[in-house]
Design an enzyme around this catalytic site. Structure first.
Site, mmCIF file in Angstrom:
data_model
loop_
_atom_site.group_PDB
_atom_site.id
_atom_site.type_symbol
_atom_site.label_atom_id
_atom_site.label_comp_id
_atom_site.label_asym_id
_atom_site.label_seq_id
_atom_site.Cartn_x
_atom_site.Cartn_y
_atom_site.Cartn_z
ATOM 1 N N SER A 34 0.806 -1.216 0.000
ATOM 2 C CA SER A 34 0.000 0.000 0.000
ATOM 3 C C SER A 34 0.837 1.262 0.000
ATOM 4 O O SER A 34 1.942 1.294 0.526
ATOM 5 C CB SER A 34 -0.927 0.002 1.204
ATOM 6 N N LYS A 35 0.240 2.265 -0.614
ATOM 7 C CA LYS A 35 0.886 3.561 -0.722
ATOM 8 C C LYS A 35 1.092 4.130 0.673
ATOM 9 O O LYS A 35 2.111 4.717 0.983
ATOM 10 C CB LYS A 35 -0.047 4.462 -1.528
#
Ligand code: GLU
Length: 483
Positions: free
Chosen positions: A251-252
């Site tokens: 995930s970012k």
């Protein structure tokens, strides 16, 4: 001729999963001697991020994936940016309306919200109810004349099934009744991804479509479009996602999703590319280190796995370390210098020598500053640090040894690694001790740490005679006061 494409949406950063998709397409193309095409999919203007196209260009170039056709270099099938192809989609959408594969839909937001709510209430997936499928020509004309905005929807068959073969997932069959009459052209005249990808892949002569398996369930709809136009269906190669662990995607937010994140964390691009090629694909050999050229020679679609790939950062770090150790010292120094200078400001300490002790013990470049944080300032440390089971040392045994080392260092006139090594090893044999019993206390005295890149000899050579003596005296004092 094999023609593949990488078709990213310019949303701001290059996700590792996206880059892996690009890499697979690139490897397949180069392996087959085909053409690799870059297409920018920017029809969803709300997701567009300024500067994002440059991020795509820079990442692919940096990683060594050069494209043969694309927005910046052109080609015979351009334009390669979807927003510049607006007129093309409109023409094909109209053609489809004429041949019965699509229809105009005038339903407004309120009505569509109601349709969705009804689906939700009956626990069915949200689907358009097909109201406008039955409009007569005169009704359509009347609405157009009134200026009512409309979209163009795909007319899905209501009965039967649609099947296709995916190179990774095998034969996929869906009930046509489960297919939504999806929007092809929005009321602003821009196509949806679902329409644009088919038109572009056909017009650009794409033979193999490699993309994330989130598109697998849409592929039957695309095939119905190909069939409605009478176009040849390309090969499909859907790849599973890249996961952080068995239930979480990269995930970012966790700072571990983009190529740039990993470059910033001190990974080498060669190691990143090598590692992501192995996420969901395996070569025939039991080997893990491959250059881009070696990957090109070996890549094949058959060895792409159906299971999601787990991104193991420790494995990447290990591979990165292998790349670091395979470098010449000059090359490593070229990469490490900026990281060394972050932690070591004292110009008396030769950064090349520091690089030489780091190279065998470095996995990530970004770990360097913490590994060498003791050069400029000796940290305070407890005398318990001299206790080491394996080295067979204690504060009590360390004190007399450090006193002997001090005497020796004071007499060395040509203070360098060789002279230090020779004189300290003679001390080891004279005292009939193990190397560690002498060199470990020296390391602790010089660094205030249990683990350092380089041992006592290397550290002393970098610190120089005065500073080494100074630090050994500090250690002896500490031991005198503490024992
Ligand atoms: N623009 C799509 C994406 O970024 C590409 C999907 C495809 O390769 O067809 O997810």
């Amino acid at each position: 001729m094999v023609r593949t494409r990488f078709a990213p949406s310019p949303t701001g950063f290059m996700h590792i999963g996206n880059l892996r998709t690009a890499l697979f397409a690139y490897l397949l193309t180069r392996n087959q001697g085909g053409k690799f095409i870059l297409r920018i999919e920017d029809t969803d203007q709300e997701r567009f991020v300024e500067g994002a196209i440059d991020v795509i260009y820079n990442t692919l170039r940096d990683a060594g994936m050069h494209w043969d056709e694309g927005p910046d270099i052109g080609g015979d099938y351009g334009p390669y940016i979807q927003s510049e192809r607006r007129g093309i989609y409109k023409k094909y959408a109209q053609e489809l309306v004429e041949n019965g594969g699509a229809y105009l839909c005038f339903c407004d937001k309120e009505r569509l919200d109601n349709v969705r709510a009804i689906c939700e209430a009956s626990k069915k997936p949200p689907m358009y109810d097909g109201l406008c499928r039955g409009l007569s020509e005169s009704e359509i004309k009347e609405k157009i004349d009134k200026g009512i905005p409309y979209v163009i929807r795909q007319k899905m068959p209501r009965t039967g099934t649609t099947s296709f073969d995916d190179a990774v997932f095998g034969r996929i069959t869906v009930e046509n009744a489960a297919l939504d009459d999806q929007i092809l052209l929005k009321s602003d005249g821009l196509p949806t991804y679902n329409f644009a990808n088919v038109v572009d892949d056909h017009l650009m002569g794409i033979t193999h479509i490699i993309r994330g398996n989130e598109y697998l369930s849409s592929a039957p709809k695309y095939n119905l479009l190909y069939t409605a136009f009478g176009w040849e269906i390309p090969e499909y190669i859907h790849v599973s996602p890249v996961m952080r662990n068995s239930h979480k995607k990269l995930s970012k937010r966790d700072g571990d999703a983009s190529y740039q994140d990993f470059i910033k964390k001190g990974y080498l691009k060669e190691a990143i590319i090598n590692y992501i090629a192995l996420l969901g694909w395996s070569p025939a050999e039991e080997r893990e280190k491959f250059t881009l050229d070696e990957l090109i020679q070996r890549f094949n679609v058959e060895n792409i796995s159906k299971s999601p790939a787990i991104f193991d950062e420790n494995k990447l770090a290990w591979l990165n370390g292998e790349y670091i150790r395979a470098m010449s010292l000059d090359e490593f120094y070229g990469h490490a210098a900026v990281w060394i200078s972050q932690a070591v400001k004292n110009t008396d300490y030769n950064p090349r020598l520091i690089a030489s002790v780091l190279q065998p013990r470095c996995e990530r470049l970004s770990d360097i500053p913490a590994q060498i944080d003791f050069f400029d300032t000796l940290p305070d440390y407890p005398i318990e640090l001299f206790s080491h089971k394996k080295m067979k040392t204690t504060p009590q045994t360390s004190k007399p040894i450090l006193e002997k080392i001090l005497n020796i260092l004071e007499t060395i006139s040509d203070f360098n690694q060789t002279s230090l090594h020779d004189s300290l090893l003679s001390l080891v044999s004279e005292l009939e001790l193990k190397n560690g019993q002498v060199l470990f206390p020296l390391r602790v005295a010089l660094s205030g740490k249990e683990f350092t890149p380089g041992g006592g000899v290397e550290l002393a050579a970098i610190l120089g005679k005065d500073e080494s003596i100074n630090r050994i005296k500090i250690a002896i004092n500490k031991l005198c006061n503490g024992i």
